[in-house]
Design a protein around this motif. Structure first.
Motif, short mmCIF file in Angstrom:
data_model
loop_
_atom_site.label_atom_id
_atom_site.label_comp_id
_atom_site.label_asym_id
_atom_site.label_seq_id
_atom_site.Cartn_x
_atom_site.Cartn_y
_atom_site.Cartn_z
N ILE A 298 18.20 35.52 30.21
CA ILE A 298 18.05 34.08 30.43
C ILE A 298 16.59 33.73 30.66
O ILE A 298 16.08 32.74 30.10
CB ILE A 298 18.93 33.62 31.62
CG1 ILE A 298 20.42 33.72 31.25
CG2 ILE A 298 18.58 32.19 32.03
CD1 ILE A 298 21.37 33.50 32.40
N LYS B 190 21.66 40.06 32.30
CA LYS B 190 21.75 38.63 32.00
C LYS B 190 20.57 37.82 32.53
O LYS B 190 20.07 36.92 31.86
CB LYS B 190 23.07 38.06 32.54
CG LYS B 190 24.28 38.49 31.71
CD LYS B 190 25.56 37.82 32.18
CE LYS B 190 26.73 38.22 31.29
NZ LYS B 190 27.99 37.55 31.66
N THR B 191 20.13 38.12 33.75
CA THR B 191 19.01 37.35 34.31
C THR B 191 17.76 37.52 33.45
O THR B 191 17.07 36.53 33.14
CB THR B 191 18.72 37.78 35.76
OG1 THR B 191 19.88 37.54 36.55
CG2 THR B 191 17.55 37.00 36.33
N CYS C 192 27.21 28.81 36.00
CA CYS C 192 27.75 30.00 36.65
C CYS C 192 29.13 29.67 37.21
O CYS C 192 29.42 28.52 37.52
CB CYS C 192 26.84 30.45 37.79
SG CYS C 192 25.21 31.01 37.26
N ILE D 243 23.66 27.09 28.66
CA ILE D 243 23.91 28.54 28.68
C ILE D 243 25.10 28.82 29.59
O ILE D 243 25.18 28.27 30.70
CB ILE D 243 22.67 29.31 29.19
CG1 ILE D 243 21.49 29.14 28.23
CG2 ILE D 243 22.99 30.80 29.36
CD1 ILE D 243 20.20 29.80 28.72
N ILE E 67 22.30 25.81 32.93
CA ILE E 67 22.87 27.17 32.95
C ILE E 67 24.07 27.14 33.89
O ILE E 67 23.92 26.79 35.07
CB ILE E 67 21.85 28.23 33.42
CG1 ILE E 67 20.58 28.19 32.55
CG2 ILE E 67 22.47 29.61 33.38
CD1 ILE E 67 19.39 27.58 33.23
N LEU F 256 26.85 34.08 27.09
CA LEU F 256 26.48 35.49 27.27
C LEU F 256 27.76 36.27 27.58
O LEU F 256 28.43 36.01 28.59
CB LEU F 256 25.48 35.63 28.43
CG LEU F 256 24.23 34.74 28.37
CD1 LEU F 256 23.27 35.12 29.49
CD2 LEU F 256 23.55 34.84 27.01
N HIS G 79 26.45 31.60 31.76
CA HIS G 79 26.18 32.91 32.35
C HIS G 79 27.42 33.78 32.25
O HIS G 79 27.35 34.98 31.99
CB HIS G 79 25.76 32.73 33.81
CG HIS G 79 25.30 34.00 34.47
ND1 HIS G 79 26.18 34.87 35.08
CD2 HIS G 79 24.06 34.54 34.61
CE1 HIS G 79 25.48 35.89 35.58
NE2 HIS G 79 24.22 35.72 35.30
N LEU H 147 14.45 31.14 28.45
CA LEU H 147 13.88 29.92 29.02
C LEU H 147 12.37 29.85 28.80
O LEU H 147 11.82 28.77 28.55
CB LEU H 147 14.19 29.83 30.51
CG LEU H 147 15.68 29.73 30.89
CD1 LEU H 147 15.84 29.60 32.40
CD2 LEU H 147 16.36 28.56 30.19
N VAL I 269 20.60 25.07 37.20
CA VAL I 269 21.72 26.01 37.30
C VAL I 269 22.84 25.28 38.03
O VAL I 269 22.60 24.62 39.05
CB VAL I 269 21.32 27.29 38.07
CG1 VAL I 269 22.48 28.28 38.11
CG2 VAL I 269 20.09 27.93 37.41
#
Length: 373
Positions: free
Chosen positions: A236, A232-233, A252, A318, A250, A348, A320, A240, A300
């Protein structure tokens, strides 16, 4: 003469002028249902409404209309769970009154200088927008009284209760005992909200429930991407880096996850910062200033910490991880596609999470398409 549909709802002409300057020309579902009732009736109101549905105008325009500018006393009170949301509401109310007889609004929140707030309250003040804790602190210092308050708005009431504000809310409502009506807005109605309604509002309170399908902004493009957790990182970061000047949020689920992702993005040279519940107010303000002034391109955030964030021009959100609660998806995605602009909400997901995606589609009346960019 304005031909605005807001005129049909009973909104005064001078306020419509202010709305048009803000490019607010078409009422949302919650505004269509709430504004005529509050303008014509004004009794107790219980309304389901999420962030991004236009609820500030839904209660703000009727509240402003009911103020008597010739009286110096506080006549209206709006309570909000967070400093950011309170300031956002105060700013909107100010904008709505650009062409009206002057109505003075004061925002009272923690993290701001209390002595300055006390000085400001010596001026004529018609509406106070406040967080519960700071309001009670100022009442204890005899800086203001609620004895002349006629209208109380509880915005994001479920969030205030989840943050532990129930005792403060009950105290404030007792102090505003002469109020004519209470207007409660909440995304969800857990038992705690039902108890608050039963204890503090009329049994004849008018109920307005917005269909879930009408809660989600139609200008949002809902997408998903299949992605393993360990990838995922990288996904992303790649996304970006292709965004040029576009800005976004984003989300979380956890504070630790938000911190970790931010550090990983920074290590890749991506201009990101984080906002989560452990930040001191001064740190939070610093991050938000940098984001609003576009010194930071991406933010984030955790769900609770993001409450009240209102930044114009966000192109995407987004996820996460998918949120635990249905209304959080609406809160998250509602940060983009503001003021008639288009926006994207990208989730995601692991292949096993497809059923959750289908549930969101069914309950919110939306359609996800796979992102292949």
């Amino acid at each position: 003469m304005s031909l605005s549909p807001f005129k049909d709802l009973g909104v005064p002409e001078d306020m419509i002028r202010g709305l048009e300057e803000l490019a607010i020309t078409k009422p949302t579902e919650v505004q269509l249902k709430v504004i005529p009732f509050l303008l014509q009736n004004g009794g107790d109101l219980i309304a389901q409404a999420q962030t991004g549905t236009g609820k500030t105008a839904a209660f703000g325009l009727p509240l402003l209309s009911k103020m008597n500018p010739k009286h110096r006393d506080i006549q209206g009170l709006v309570l909000a769970p967070t400093r950011e949301l309170a300031k956002q509401i105060g700013k909107q109310l100010f904008r709505f009154t650009k062409y009206t007889e002057k109505i003075f609004v004061e925002v009272l929140t923690g993290g701001d200088d209390m002595d300055r707030q006390i000085d400001n309250l010596r001026r004529p003040t018609h509406i106070v927008v406040a967080t519960p804790g700071r309001l009670l602190d100022l009442i204890e210092r005899d800086a203001l009284t609620l004895e002349f308050v006629r209208y109380v708005v509880l915005d994001e009431a479920d969030e205030m209760l989840s943050m532990g504000f129930k005792p403060q809310l009950l105290d404030i409502l007792k102090l505003a005992a002469m109020r004519r009506s209470t207007w409660l807005f909440s995304a969800t109605f857990p038992d705690a909200i039902q108890q608050l309604i039963k204890g503090c509002m009329s049994a004849q309170a008018h109920n307005i429930q917005i269909d879930q399908a009408n809660v989600v902004n139609p200008d949002i493009d809902h997408r998903f991407a299949l992605c393993k957790r360990e990838d995922k990182t990288a996904f992303i970061a790649s996304f970006l880096k292709r965004q040029r000047d576009a800005r976004g949020l984003i989300f979380c689920r956890t504070k630790a996850g938000a911190n970790e992702l931010t550090q990983e993005l920074l290590a890749m040279g991506i201009a990101a910062d984080v906002i989560q519940g452990d930040l001191m107010q001064k740190e939070r303000d610093k991050v938000m200033r940098a984001f609003k002034k576009q010194r930071v391109q991406f933010l984030v955030a955790t769900d609770v910490a993001a409450r009240g964030i209102d930044v114009e021009g966000l192109s995407f959100v987004i996820h996460h991880q998918l949120p635990d609660q249905l209304e959080y998806y609406t809160h998250r995605s509602g940060r983009t596609a503001r003021a008639g602009k288009k926006g994207m909400s990208l989730a995601l997901i692991h292949p096993k999470e497809r059923p959750q995606l289908m549930q969101l589609e069914r309950e919110l009346g939306i359609r996800f398409r796979e992102h292949r960019g």
